[in-house]
Write an enzyme that holds these catalytic residues in place. Sequence first.
Site: not given
Length: 505
Positions: A268-269, A272, A298
């Site tokens: 997830h990160e 980003h 996101e």
Amino acid sequence: MADIMQTYQALCDHVREAAMVESIRAVLGWDEQTYMPPQAGDYRAEQITWLAAASHRRRTDPQVGEWLAACEDSELVEDPHGDSATVIRELKRDYQKRSKLPQSLVEEMARATVLGQQAWVQARKDDDFASFSPVLTQIIDLKRQQAEAVGYEESPYDALLDDYEPGETTANVHRVLSSLREDLVPLVAAIAESSTQPQVEILSRSYPVALQKELGEQVSAQIGFDFQRGRLDVTHHPFCSGMGPFDCRITTRYDEHFFPMAFFGILHESGHGIYDQGLRTDLYGLPPGEFISLGIHESQSRMWENQVGRGRAFWQYMFPTLQETFASALTDVTLDQFYFALNEVRPSLIRVEADEVTYNLHIIIRFELEQALIQGDLQVPDLPAAWREKYREFLGIEPPSDADGVLQDIHWGAGLIGYFPTYSLGNLYSAQFFAQATEDLGDLEDMFSRGEFMPLKNWLQEKIHQPGKCYRASELVERITGQPLSHEPLLAYLRAKLEPLYGIG
């Protein structure tokens, strides 16, 4: 034209210096959440307050308004989506909005939110909402003052939401999320009634942290996160922080007996981080070199976490490595068993560990609660009870403690009111973008099964990262997909994945 170009260059140079101040603030914020010693908290609050004030003074300098006025009717704005027009349009918007905020309020907010994050860490550790309540009460009051100073047409929440999703409104988000909820509820019910359920105990076996870290960094690099321009560290609440054109930090947290926590947190990160690293470095500090909105940001993290990372093709490629790395945990587990376990749908307490279907219900709960806080319909001391009531209503479960309930997120302690709905907007954007990428690039599943992730990364960089703020989020999604934002692609994606797993539909 030469005079206008000199004025435009002076404007850009001035704003780039403000961006440098903010990048220094980001370094201190990252350090606070990772390595800062406990007793340094009060002085760190003063440091960040000073930097916030310095940035605010620079961005609201009357000279900025004069430069903008000189440029806004010039040839620089002929192409509304060009770089110079974007700089002028977005800086004017930013200047007008910031100029409404008193310097004293900016300083007070910076100080309160640094101390608020520190108070949250201790309160969650101690499961003690009462100690956090006065801090949060102060932050909510300051956010109300911010909303009143900036102004709004319908709801004070609009003024706060605009910080994260420019141009969006509370009413429209409510409409979109209500439609999403209506279609999610029957899907959740059908899955709950299915006699076919995954063996989730597989995910709670022993997964040594050192091996998780090594694997996580390997996969992060494989999907495109550049460790020459970034790093991975441990924190209480995972986040990504861009500190400059060549410095992006991502964080996660580990649990030896719950594999998905760190692994999907890293994916997830990394999503980003790949977005931040995909922005144009030569325009760092200026709108064409900045991300569009948190919903679009996101969409990038959720796409790598879910459409890619929770897909069967990804694990066709990764599962042999996983079995080799965690041999004692996975020798008796098949690819199909592991894939099904990763895609379990079940109401749960913790947002960041929620499945793809129920995740949006967690967001709607927070969206409704923070609106009530800002509008004065809910008082901070009553928040834990309201939280438990919402979880019973939406998910049929109740947290046994505030640490796993109202204290599970850092956002409110950090003053990030209006941030939560961007998570669900990101889910919607991600599904719509991924469907278009599949149409443009061909069989992505086949590519993933061979460990080929760069075609998707490059497509995202060209279509989404490189334009910066040259388009608004709503414009970008229609420009790329030919359709306005819709919840239908997300539902189609979820049904196509989950109905075969659970034998429904």
